[in-house]
Design a protein around this motif. Structure first.
Motif, short mmCIF file in Angstrom:
data_model
loop_
_atom_site.label_atom_id
_atom_site.label_comp_id
_atom_site.label_asym_id
_atom_site.label_seq_id
_atom_site.Cartn_x
_atom_site.Cartn_y
_atom_site.Cartn_z
N SER A 158 28.78 6.66 -13.76
CA SER A 158 27.74 8.23 -13.01
C SER A 158 28.67 9.39 -12.50
O SER A 158 28.01 10.12 -11.64
CB SER A 158 28.33 6.58 -11.18
OG SER A 158 30.17 7.14 -11.46
N LYS A 216 35.03 0.49 -8.80
CA LYS A 216 34.95 1.54 -9.86
C LYS A 216 33.36 1.54 -9.08
O LYS A 216 32.63 0.20 -8.86
CB LYS A 216 35.32 0.79 -11.28
CG LYS A 216 37.01 1.28 -10.68
CD LYS A 216 36.98 2.93 -11.08
CE LYS A 216 38.44 3.00 -11.72
NZ LYS A 216 38.60 4.81 -11.65
N SER A 217 32.29 2.63 -9.39
CA SER A 217 31.01 2.94 -9.69
C SER A 217 30.32 0.85 -10.30
O SER A 217 28.98 1.08 -9.98
CB SER A 217 30.67 3.78 -9.63
OG SER A 217 31.23 4.56 -10.98
N TYR A 218 31.36 0.72 -11.51
CA TYR A 218 29.85 -0.01 -12.37
C TYR A 218 30.59 -1.28 -11.86
O TYR A 218 29.92 -1.88 -12.12
CB TYR A 218 31.10 0.52 -13.76
CG TYR A 218 32.21 0.00 -14.24
CD1 TYR A 218 33.21 -0.74 -13.76
CD2 TYR A 218 33.27 1.19 -14.84
CE1 TYR A 218 34.55 -1.23 -13.95
CE2 TYR A 218 34.44 1.27 -14.60
CZ TYR A 218 34.97 0.53 -14.06
OH TYR A 218 36.41 0.17 -14.58
N GLU A 233 33.65 5.28 -15.42
CA GLU A 233 33.05 5.98 -14.75
C GLU A 233 31.60 7.25 -14.93
O GLU A 233 31.58 7.66 -14.81
CB GLU A 233 33.10 5.89 -13.27
CG GLU A 233 34.13 5.31 -12.46
CD GLU A 233 34.26 5.93 -10.82
OE1 GLU A 233 33.89 5.31 -9.97
OE2 GLU A 233 35.19 6.68 -10.81
#
Length: 320
Positions: free
Chosen positions: A287, A88-90, A284
């Motif tokens: 993002s 995941k982006s985080y 997310e």
């Protein structure tokens, strides 16, 4: 000469399915490819480590694959030729940091994450000599239980390529090698002239659907029915941001194209971000929604639909 080594970082739906196909090929041709999974401790790791990864799709009979290495320790992975990042982006910074000492000028990092700012983040995280790629995956896949990944797509495809190559330039040696391996593994991989254009094209579909489903807590059917006008408003604001940043939009009618892409999604499903919100998991939102709000504000653009969706999603999170 050793075979190229692909490391999968993030064994969810996307990483598990494509990683599984590469692994199946590596099991049949160990002299041609080596595949490893870097995982976090837990039930998913325990099952994959002891029993292998089970993958299935409408076009693929259920298959159990066993990579050459399943580990929580990045020290076991060197040398790394291709690091496929599907977290995941985080989680990006925390996931990449332990791997930094093992990435060299022979390594390519292939992020398949949601977000337009991912590649700027990677620029600051990776050693300068590491080859950075960009790309997207088109697939509807989920990890349904520990050790099991199911795809509901019948036309999974990867668009990915090196950012070291000039737009439209000749493919790099690492691109050619991965293309040949992927084709042999049964993966529909496309190396586009401009990988970042593919990232922006998918974001044009992903961000608006995530914002609307996250705000209204609805599925795709509701998105295209009761909330269609809101989705159109979101898409127009995102196109406005693209133009302000000088990003070309190849579609003559990007709003209609974005709606058509959403229409291809199963009507009873919702977005991954909304699933996370429903399950009270980290999402997310920053993002996929917050980025558009912040960039629009910075550039002096009006984005009332994104502002409303972002505020509503943050309120929804706060209530849990």
């Amino acid at each position: 000469m050793r075979p190229p080594h692909i490391v999968i970082l993030g064994l969810g739906g996307v990483g598990g399915y494509f990683g599984g196909l590469w692994t199946r090929y590596a099991m049949e041709h160990p002299d041609q490819l080596r595949v490893s999974y870097l995982m976090r401790p837990g039930a998913h790791y325990d099952r994959v480590h002891s029993e292998g990864l089970r993958i299935s799709s409408p076009r693929l009979a259920e298959t159990v694959v066993r990579p050459s290495c399943v580990t929580c320790d990045p020290q076991e992975l060197a040398p790394i030729d291709y690091l496929v990042v599907v977290t995941k982006s985080y989680d990006l910074a925390d996931s990449i940091r332990p791997l930094q000492p093992y990435l060299t000028k022979e390594s390519a990092v292939l992020p398949l994450l949601n977000g337009l700012d991912i590649h700027e983040q990677l620029r600051t995280m990776l050693p300068a000599e590491v080859e950075r790629w960009a790309g997207v995956a088109y697939i509807t896949a989920r990890r349904t239980e520990p050790g099991v990944v199911e795809s509901h797509s019948d036309n999974e495809r990867l668009y990915i390529g090196s950012l070291a190559r000039p737009i439209g330039g000749e493919r790099t040696a690492s691109e050619e090698r991965l293309l040949q391996i992927s084709q042999a593994a049964g993966i529909d991989l496309v190396i586009p002239d401009d990988p970042m254009e593919e990232v922006r094209k998918k974001y044009l579909m992903l961000s608006n659907s995530a914002a609307a489903t996250g705000y209204y807590d609805c599925n795709v059917e509701g998105l295209l029915g009761a909330h269609r006008a809101f989705v159109i408003g979101l898409t127009e604001e995102l196109c406005q941001l693209y133009r302000a940043k000088g990003w070309g939009i190849s579609d003559a009618d990007p709003v209609a194209s974005a709606l058509r892409r959403i229409e291809r999604m199963p009507p009873a499903t919702t977005t991954s971000m909304n699933s996370d919100l429903r399950n009270h998991h980290q999402s997310e939102v920053e993002s996929l929604v917050g980025y558009v709000v912040r960039e629009s504000r910075r550039l002096g653009l009006s984005a009332p639909h994104y502002e409303e969706a972002y505020a509503g999603i943050l309120q929804r999170i706060a209530q849990h």
